[in-house]
Enzyme design. Structure first.
Site, mmCIF file in Angstrom:
data_model
loop_
_atom_site.group_PDB
_atom_site.id
_atom_site.type_symbol
_atom_site.label_atom_id
_atom_site.label_comp_id
_atom_site.label_asym_id
_atom_site.label_seq_id
_atom_site.Cartn_x
_atom_site.Cartn_y
_atom_site.Cartn_z
ATOM 1 N N GLU A 264 0.854 -1.195 0.000
ATOM 2 C CA GLU A 264 0.000 0.000 0.000
ATOM 3 C C GLU A 264 0.883 1.235 0.000
ATOM 4 O OE1 GLU A 264 -2.836 0.564 3.121
ATOM 5 O OE2 GLU A 264 -3.371 -1.565 3.207
ATOM 6 N N GLU A 318 -13.979 5.862 -0.965
ATOM 7 C CA GLU A 318 -14.929 4.992 -0.270
ATOM 8 C C GLU A 318 -15.666 5.804 0.794
ATOM 9 O OE1 GLU A 318 -13.052 1.009 0.622
ATOM 10 O OE2 GLU A 318 -11.335 2.062 -0.235
ATOM 11 N N LYS A 321 -15.827 4.778 4.769
ATOM 12 C CA LYS A 321 -14.656 4.544 5.606
ATOM 13 C C LYS A 321 -14.713 5.461 6.823
ATOM 14 C CE LYS A 321 -10.619 3.462 4.453
ATOM 15 N NZ LYS A 321 -9.211 3.475 3.988
ATOM 16 N N GLU A 327 -9.427 9.983 4.763
ATOM 17 C CA GLU A 327 -9.525 8.529 4.690
ATOM 18 C C GLU A 327 -10.503 8.086 3.606
ATOM 19 O OE1 GLU A 327 -7.904 5.991 6.228
ATOM 20 O OE2 GLU A 327 -6.549 7.560 6.942
#
Length: 450
Positions: A264, A318, A321, A327
């Site tokens: 990541e 997203e 999240k 985030e």
């Protein structure tokens, strides 16, 4: 923000990914495919889009969702699956591991090109002694279960934060945390060497204690660099320093030959008021320069000419999240599959979308809401085109044909109707599937009227 097109400098380098073969050791660009959103497209749509329109040739998912594994069948896109942290203790026993392989791997493999199992995520950061004690046993048992199932080419590893290190500055001083080094990492690295699996790490310069003095160092921009007085090496970017710190710790224990996989890394494009370094410009700079850097094949100062499989975080913004706004905004793509920004991962140099233009006072456009069904969007296209409006731009060869998705074509058609009908909000209603926006959706040579 620089006005040059990042596609022109980055794309030729990234296209090299397509010709480097399918081995685990070949340079590859991957993406973390998270699903914490209530507006994301179905997995089959995602898999088809990645295969047809991007150079991404591998994904890492955070579960073993059968819908995702089925969607990636016969696509040639390799998949890393993840075992939930809570499942690790039970999988340290062979019967449970064999059942897990039988349920989550065998029904899909090899049609779905599963290449790696990530056993948990950042376990060493949890401080959970039960998980830590069962982590390596579970890795070993799963590897044995794969062998018993006749599967010999799926790797088994686990991702780590860089919190596993101590004395990481300068990089040559880095070592694994005391006790962890001999009890956890020595045996784990031995297993990874024996099974030819990589040591997976999650390096995030974004979390590197940024300041005005260090931001250019984090973004691969010109800067004075940071000197490692032990080696005489001056590091010009934080990413290299982070990887060399990991390498120094591994080498100190005699495992400098084990491959490193960047599981990541990324940068958010939108943040809160107290996050001054979270901007669209910085996200483009980090991800674009990172891809250019890893595709150059230069490696790092301590690992010259070494290639690192690299997974960007993340595929989508997203909206479910937890945590800060940042985030929820690490994504390269919106739910409608248009890029949040483009750093050269679209095939043929097609942007496939746009970086949002600043709001222009008095101008509005109509686009499709995220998460609308293909059937509804196709009905919108059919309706608009039946009204005699010009739909040639979204037909093959037209300026707005790419990306060849219903979402993109519908947005163009819906806006054409909205503009020609007088730009009233109700002209963008489309049975609750339209959305009025003040951000220009135009991209490349595709121009949305206003």
């Amino acid at each position: 923000m620089a006005t040059s097109n990042p596609n022109l400098s980055i794309l030729p380098l990234l296209l090299a990914f397509l010709f480097l073969g399918g081995s685990h050791h070949a340079l590859a660009i991957g993406v973390n495919y998270g699903t914490l959103g209530d507006n994301l497209p179905p997995p089959a749509t995602v898999a088809a889009f990645l295969k047809q329109h991007t150079i991404i040739d591998r994904v890492k998912i955070f579960n073993t969702d059968p819908a995702i594994l089925t969607a990636f069948k016969n696509t040639g896109i390799s998949v890393t699956v993840t075992i939930g942290n809570g499942d690790i203790p039970s999988l340290a026993k062979l019967p449970a591991a064999r059942d897990w392989v039988s349920t989550h791997i065998s029904p899909f493999y090899p049609s779905t090109q599963i290449t790696r199992i990530a056993v948990g995520n950042e376990i060493t950061a949890t401080g959970d002694k039960n998980l830590l004690g069962h982590l390596l046993p579970a890795m070993k048992t799963l590897y044995s279960a794969l062998k018993l199932a006749g599967i010999s080419n799926i790797q088994v590893s686990t991702p780590h934060t860089l919190g596993i290190l101590t004395n990481s500055e300068p990089p040559s001083n880095a070592r694994f945390r005391p006790v962890f080094d001999k009890v956890i990492f020595g045996p784990m690295l031995e297993f990874l060497r024996e099974t030819k699996s990589p040591f997976m790490v999650n390096p995030y310069p974004y979390f590197g204690g940024l300041s005005e003095n260090s931001i250019n160092y984090a973004l691969f921009k010109p800067n004075p660099g940071v000197l490692d007085s032990n080696t005489g090496i001056r590091y010009t970017n934080m990413f290299d320093a982070m990887l060399d710190s990991v390498y120094s710790a591994m080498k100190r224990m005699g495992y400098g030959d084990v491959e490193i996989c960047v599981a990541e890394t990324g940068w958010p494009s939108v943040g809160d008021a107290n996050q001054p370094f979270v901007t669209m410009e910085n996200a483009i700079s980090y991800n674009g320069n990172l891809l250019k850097h890893v595709s150059s094949g230069k490696g790092t100062p301590l690992m010259p000419n070494r290639r690192f499989e690299t997974f960007l975080f993340a595929l989508f913004n997203e909206n479910q999240k937890p945590g800060s706004t940042a985030e929820r905004n690490f994504g390269l793509f919106r739910p409608d599959l248009t890029p949040v920004y483009d750093v050269g991962i679209m095939r043929g140099g097609q942007a496939g979308g746009h970086t949002p233009s600043p709001s222009v006072s008095g101008k509005k456009w109509c686009v499709a809401k995220p998460g609308i069904s293909v059937q509804a969007l196709q009905s919108n296209i059919d309706y608009v085109c039946s009204k005699g409006l010009d739909c040639k731009p979204i037909q093959s060869g037209g300026a707005c044909f790419q990306p060849d998705t219903i979402q993109s074509h519908a947005a163009y058609a819906m806006n054409a109707y909205y503009q020609s009908s007088g730009r009233h909000d109700y002209d963008c209603y489309f049975s609750q599937t339209g959305l009025v926006t003040s951000s220009d959706p135009s991209y490349g040579t595709c121009r949305y009227s206003s």
